[in-house]
Design a protein around this motif. Structure first.
Motif, PDB file in Angstrom:
ATOM      1  N   LYS A 112    -106.182-124.215 -74.682  1.00 52.55           N
ATOM      2  CA  LYS A 112    -106.428-123.285 -73.735  1.00 52.55           C
ATOM      3  C   LYS A 112    -106.096-123.833 -72.202  1.00 52.55           C
ATOM      4  CE  LYS A 112    -109.525-120.055 -72.406  1.00 52.55           C
ATOM      5  NZ  LYS A 112    -108.546-119.398 -71.423  1.00 52.55           N
ATOM      6  N   LEU A 113    -105.761-122.801 -71.338  1.00 54.21           N
ATOM      7  CA  LEU A 113    -105.365-123.194 -69.832  1.00 54.21           C
ATOM      8  C   LEU A 113    -106.725-123.229 -69.261  1.00 54.21           C
ATOM      9  CD1 LEU A 113    -102.557-120.552 -69.088  1.00 54.21           C
ATOM     10  CD2 LEU A 113    -102.429-122.914 -69.702  1.00 54.21           C
ATOM     11  N   ILE A 114    -106.898-124.482 -68.331  1.00 52.97           N
ATOM     12  CA  ILE A 114    -107.834-124.419 -67.341  1.00 52.97           C
ATOM     13  C   ILE A 114    -107.435-124.723 -66.050  1.00 52.97           C
ATOM     14  CG2 ILE A 114    -107.896-127.175 -67.830  1.00 52.97           C
ATOM     15  CD1 ILE A 114    -111.165-126.735 -67.875  1.00 52.97           C
ATOM     16  N   SER A 115    -108.125-123.897 -64.979  1.00 54.00           N
ATOM     17  CA  SER A 115    -107.798-124.157 -63.628  1.00 54.00           C
ATOM     18  C   SER A 115    -108.884-124.479 -62.857  1.00 54.00           C
ATOM     19  CB  SER A 115    -107.517-122.689 -62.999  1.00 54.00           C
ATOM     20  OG  SER A 115    -107.046-122.656 -61.831  1.00 54.00           O
ATOM     21  N   ILE A 149    -103.869-126.664 -64.890  1.00 54.81           N
ATOM     22  CA  ILE A 149    -102.905-125.678 -64.005  1.00 54.81           C
ATOM     23  C   ILE A 149    -103.536-125.793 -62.690  1.00 54.81           C
ATOM     24  CG2 ILE A 149    -101.670-124.374 -65.903  1.00 54.81           C
ATOM     25  CD1 ILE A 149    -103.361-121.811 -64.863  1.00 54.81           C
ATOM     26  N   SER A 150    -104.345-126.550 -62.424  1.00 53.76           N
ATOM     27  CA  SER A 150    -104.903-126.266 -61.040  1.00 53.76           C
ATOM     28  C   SER A 150    -103.858-126.862 -60.007  1.00 53.76           C
ATOM     29  CB  SER A 150    -106.442-126.789 -61.023  1.00 53.76           C
ATOM     30  OG  SER A 150    -106.390-128.104 -61.313  1.00 53.76           O
ATOM     31  N   LYS A 151    -103.468-127.809 -60.441  1.00 51.44           N
ATOM     32  CA  LYS A 151    -102.371-128.761 -59.466  1.00 51.44           C
ATOM     33  C   LYS A 151    -101.058-128.166 -59.223  1.00 51.44           C
ATOM     34  CE  LYS A 151    -105.455-132.703 -60.141  1.00 51.44           C
ATOM     35  NZ  LYS A 151    -106.304-132.185 -61.305  1.00 51.44           N
ATOM     36  N   ILE A 210    -101.453-113.836 -53.067  1.00 46.54           N
ATOM     37  CA  ILE A 210    -102.242-114.809 -53.082  1.00 46.54           C
ATOM     38  C   ILE A 210    -101.976-115.608 -54.620  1.00 46.54           C
ATOM     39  CG2 ILE A 210    -104.788-115.607 -53.261  1.00 46.54           C
ATOM     40  CD1 ILE A 210    -105.440-112.885 -52.169  1.00 46.54           C
ATOM     41  N   GLY A 211    -101.611-116.818 -54.298  1.00 45.06           N
ATOM     42  CA  GLY A 211    -101.439-117.609 -55.756  1.00 45.06           C
ATOM     43  C   GLY A 211    -102.613-117.678 -56.593  1.00 45.06           C
ATOM     44  N   ALA A 212    -102.267-117.670 -57.763  1.00 47.32           N
ATOM     45  CA  ALA A 212    -103.385-117.969 -58.830  1.00 47.32           C
ATOM     46  C   ALA A 212    -104.359-118.847 -58.683  1.00 47.32           C
ATOM     47  CB  ALA A 212    -102.703-117.728 -60.265  1.00 47.32           C
ATOM     48  N   SER A 213    -104.012-120.015 -58.287  1.00 47.94           N
ATOM     49  CA  SER A 213    -104.838-121.221 -58.385  1.00 47.94           C
ATOM     50  C   SER A 213    -105.624-121.310 -56.821  1.00 47.94           C
ATOM     51  CB  SER A 213    -104.439-122.645 -58.825  1.00 47.94           C
ATOM     52  OG  SER A 213    -103.400-123.020 -58.017  1.00 47.94           O
ATOM     53  N   SER A 220    -120.563-131.939 -61.056  1.00 50.50           N
ATOM     54  CA  SER A 220    -120.070-132.923 -61.894  1.00 50.50           C
ATOM     55  C   SER A 220    -120.128-132.834 -63.251  1.00 50.50           C
ATOM     56  CB  SER A 220    -120.462-134.502 -61.288  1.00 50.50           C
ATOM     57  OG  SER A 220    -121.733-134.338 -61.781  1.00 50.50           O
ATOM     58  N   CYS A 221    -121.074-132.020 -63.883  1.00 53.93           N
ATOM     59  CA  CYS A 221    -121.211-131.730 -65.284  1.00 53.93           C
ATOM     60  C   CYS A 221    -120.262-130.880 -65.844  1.00 53.93           C
ATOM     61  CB  CYS A 221    -122.677-131.051 -65.492  1.00 53.93           C
ATOM     62  SG  CYS A 221    -122.658-129.360 -64.923  1.00 53.93           S
ATOM     63  N   ILE A 222    -119.544-129.974 -65.073  1.00 48.39           N
ATOM     64  CA  ILE A 222    -118.563-129.231 -65.559  1.00 48.39           C
ATOM     65  C   ILE A 222    -117.133-129.671 -65.149  1.00 48.39           C
ATOM     66  CG2 ILE A 222    -119.974-127.141 -66.483  1.00 48.39           C
ATOM     67  CD1 ILE A 222    -119.354-125.713 -63.858  1.00 48.39           C
ATOM     68  N   THR A 223    -117.183-130.868 -64.677  1.00 44.53           N
ATOM     69  CA  THR A 223    -115.643-131.681 -64.274  1.00 44.53           C
ATOM     70  C   THR A 223    -115.459-132.596 -65.155  1.00 44.53           C
ATOM     71  OG1 THR A 223    -116.360-131.154 -61.924  1.00 44.53           O
ATOM     72  CG2 THR A 223    -114.560-132.864 -62.489  1.00 44.53           C
ATOM     73  N   PHE A 224    -114.390-132.342 -65.829  1.00 45.10           N
ATOM     74  CA  PHE A 224    -114.208-133.714 -66.953  1.00 45.10           C
ATOM     75  C   PHE A 224    -113.282-134.366 -66.507  1.00 45.10           C
ATOM     76  CE2 PHE A 224    -115.085-129.368 -68.676  1.00 45.10           C
ATOM     77  CZ  PHE A 224    -116.540-130.009 -69.625  1.00 45.10           C
ATOM     78  N   ALA A 225    -113.214-135.615 -67.219  1.00 45.80           N
ATOM     79  CA  ALA A 225    -112.342-136.667 -66.781  1.00 45.80           C
ATOM     80  C   ALA A 225    -110.909-136.532 -66.911  1.00 45.80           C
ATOM     81  CB  ALA A 225    -112.816-137.953 -67.784  1.00 45.80           C
ATOM     82  N   GLY A 226    -110.562-135.729 -67.752  1.00 41.86           N
ATOM     83  CA  GLY A 226    -109.160-135.269 -67.525  1.00 41.86           C
ATOM     84  C   GLY A 226    -108.488-134.905 -66.292  1.00 41.86           C
ATOM     85  N   SER A 227    -109.690-134.257 -65.450  1.00 42.44           N
ATOM     86  CA  SER A 227    -108.953-133.744 -64.394  1.00 42.44           C
ATOM     87  C   SER A 227    -109.457-134.733 -63.048  1.00 42.44           C
ATOM     88  CB  SER A 227    -109.805-132.457 -64.083  1.00 42.44           C
ATOM     89  OG  SER A 227    -111.013-132.651 -63.502  1.00 42.44           O
TER      90      SER A 227
END
Lengths: 384, 276
Positions: free
Chosen positions: B29-32, B54-56, B72-75, A60-67
């Motif tokens: 920056k992209l984040i997955s 882009i994880s969803k 295999i899909g990227a995410s 939970s420390c590297i999971t940010f509210a945005g996600s």
């Protein structure tokens, strides 16, 4: 930036307005007063903050509210009517699997996942799976015993796994010799720069020595090197702001993958016209990243293989302090140094041929510093 | 530490994502899965103004196969691969590698595409994909689809062939025959840490294919071409000196300890593939 998110925590729905950068752990602790989730390293290494997100353990420390919009979280305060967690809590108590208790909420989240995924109380496997949760007081013996105990209880009760782990198929090995096809699909990476020199460490200082050639006469190259503004242009990301005799002020932006730093500082530039050698000594600070950099660049320009070319020997010595510091892994520097040198040589050639430098390579001589730094981070977390 | 303030955007499709990458004036920056970027954000080593999640995106979650390759899909997460959620291009290799990446809590979030785009030299997938001769399929904002062979994809530590508006959509791995063997060995001081050394080998006597890759070096994993050919011809484990020689010809410099670790990891990987 603030945003509205809705999430379910321990079965209760919440709608919150939080900044995007808020860590899930902070959100739980500060917004929802669920302080059972502990923050240790904040780099995903120690496992203290582990909670279940959509039923699976996550940091939970590297999971940010945005996600976090739409997720279901289970924290140590939750797990109501959860037989597995009840058994684990009891087993932790029985086997003395906690002392100070700081790691326990994360341990239990991981332990529950282990019990759910493995049918055998194999302590080696348990230890392997538990490696992402650090405990500094129990020595793990009690924790491992407690988890093994619960797996045995589950077996005795005939409880089948909710998420059965399929065994990895046996690895095939052994083959008859054959002549490999010339069309094998891979090929070695191209090496574009002829390299010479070495990388070494002296205490906290890293020393990189390199030699390279440039297609211009030593006299011309020397004029370029002794002029700091001209030289500075060729260091990708560097800007020399002021020059006052041998003193200068400047900054250098470092970009290395997602890492960004902006070192601002000052230094001296001295030259010896007799043997065409000189050095740049500088020190700077990256305010945003709370790191300091001290470095020295020595160079000597000699005759190249042809009268129209020069040989340049450079030596970088540097040390970093602060967030980026404390580590040294010279082999990681090698590849990067050559990339930087390649750009630097290209830039020098461009300038000396009267051409413009290609803008924004986004990596600098000082980036090699950051390479070392990354290795420090590597000791803190493993991420992929 | 806490990250710097950033905006967080979750576009609804791949094309909206690439459009945003082109349009934004912010440092994006992209984040997955965010399992590499997250710690860098918290340490403020990375200080982006905009994160694009882009994880969803369903377009990046493809899992499939045809006669000659596995897709295999990227995410797709490491844990999905660990649990056998994708078809194996060669019996058991992807699952073995996936199960040894970091920790389960990290594997539940971290993605194969994210790992490849991050291009950390010590990461598992970059070396594995090199040995498997994978192809990285990407898409840019103008809809151009590229298929980049792995050996052209990773350029150095944290450097890839990706353009600023280009996203990995999937990874395509050639299928190997039933007679194919593999070996993978990594040396870590602690379970789950970045590797000190990685050796990987894929051998297929039917396809006449043999590639030995060595990772956790200064940049992209090394392909030991001559050693690969000699192992194919001998079907035997080379001695450590031969491996050291092969590593020396890579022109990268390693200190004695690192060299030993790399050579041993390569040797042990070969042992697993060769020994009957």
């Amino acid at each position: 930036m603030k945003q509205e998110i809705s999430l379910t925590v321990n079965g209760e729905d919440h709608t919150l307005i939080v900044t995007s950068r808020t860590q899930l752990a902070e959100l739980l602790r500060n917004e929802l007063d669920l302080t059972g989730t502990h923050l240790g390293c904040e780099q995903g290494v120690c496992g203290a903050c582990t909670v279940l997100i959509d039923g699976k353990p996550a940091r939970s420390c590297i999971t940010f509210a945005g996600s976090c919009h739409g997720i279901k979280v289970e924290t140590i305060e939750g797990f109501q009517n959860d037989d597995v967690m009840d058994r684990l809590k009891e087993a932790f108590s029985k086997h003395h699997a906690l002392q100070c208790g700081f790691c326990t909420p994360g341990m239990l989240a991981t332990a529950r996942d282990i019990v759910e995924r493995f049918t055998s109380p194999d302590t080696e496997k348990i230890r392997y799976e538990l490696s992402g949760n650090l405990c500094r007081c129990t020595g793990y013996v009690g924790i491992v015993a407690a988890i093994a105990d619960v797996i045995e209880q589950q077996i005795a009760l005939g409880i089948s796994l909710s998420a059965p782990t399929i065994d990895v198929p046996e690895q095939k090995s052994g083959f008859a010799p054959f002549e490999p096809s010339s069309t094998t699909r891979a090929k070695p990476a191209n090496i574009t720069l002829q390299k010479s020199g070495k990388v070494s460490a002296n205490g906290n200082q890293t020393i990189v020595e390199r030699g390279f050639s440039i297609d211009h006469k030593p006299e011309v190259v020397w004029q370029h090197f002794r002029d700091l503004k001209s030289l500075g242009k060729c260091v990708p990301g560097a800007v020399i702001d002021n020059v006052d005799n041998d003193r200068f002020e400047g900054h250098v932006e470092v970009r290395f993958g997602p890492i960004k730093a902006d070192f601002r500082g000052s230094g001296t530039h001295t030259n010896n016209d007799m043997n065409k050698s000189g050095s740049v000594i500088g020190r700077g600070a990256d305010k945003g990243g709370q790191s300091n950099l001290e470095g020295q660049l020595n160079y000597i320009i000699g005759k190249g293989e042809t009268p129209e070319s020069s040989k340049i020997d450079v030596e970088f010595k540097f040390e970093i302090q602060g967030m980026l510091a404390q580590f040294n892994r010279p082999e990681l520097v090698t590849g990067l140094v050559d990339y930087i040198l390649e750009q630097f040589v290209q830039n020098c050639n461009s300038v000396l041929s009267g051409n413009e430098i290609k803008p924004g390579q986004g990596i600098s001589a000082f980036a090699l510093v950051v390479a070392i730094v990354r290795a420090k981070i590597a000791t803190w977390f493993k991420s992929n | 530490m806490k990250p710097v303030s950033f905006e967080y955007n979750t576009p609804a499709s791949l094309s909206l994502t690439t459009d945003l990458l082109v349009r934004t004036k912010k440092d994006a920056k992209l984040i997955s899965g965010g399992q590499s970027l997250g710690p860098m954000l918290n340490l403020r080593l990375a200080r982006p103004e905009l994160l694009i999640d882009i994880s969803k995106l369903s377009e990046l979650k493809e899992i499939g196969e045809d006669k000659s390759k596995v897709i295999i899909g990227a995410s797709i997460t490491h844990s999905t691969i660990e649990d056998g959620g994708v078809v194996e291009p060669i019996s058991g290799m992807l699952r073995y590698v996936a199960s040894r990446i970091a920790y389960r809590a990290v594997r539940n979030k971290g993605t194969i595409g994210g790992s490849l785009a991050h291009a950390d030299p010590a990461a598992d997938w970059v070396t594995t994909m090199m040995a498997l001769s994978a192809v990285i399929k990407t898409r840019t904002s103008d809809g151009i689809i590229r298929k980049i062979p792995m050996h052209d994809f990773m350029l150095g530590a944290y450097r890839t062939a990706l353009k600023h508006d280009e996203i990995i959509s999937s990874i395509e791995i050639p299928k190997y025959s039933k007679k194919a063997c593999w070996g993978y060995h990594k040396i870590c001081r602690k379970v789950g840490e970045f590797a000190n050394a990685i050796g990987a080998i894929v051998v297929d006597p039917v396809q006449k294919y043999c590639i030995i890759a060595c990772g956790a070096v200064g940049g992209a994993p090394l392909i030991l071409q001559d050693l690969s050919e000699s192992v194919a011809r001998s079907a035997a484990v080379p001695d450590i000196l031969e491996i050291v020689l092969a590593l020396e010809t890579s022109e990268q410099q390693f200190d004695a300890v690192k060299m030993q670790q790399l050579a041993v990891s390569v040797q042990r990987a070969i042992e697993k593939a060769v020994c009957k």
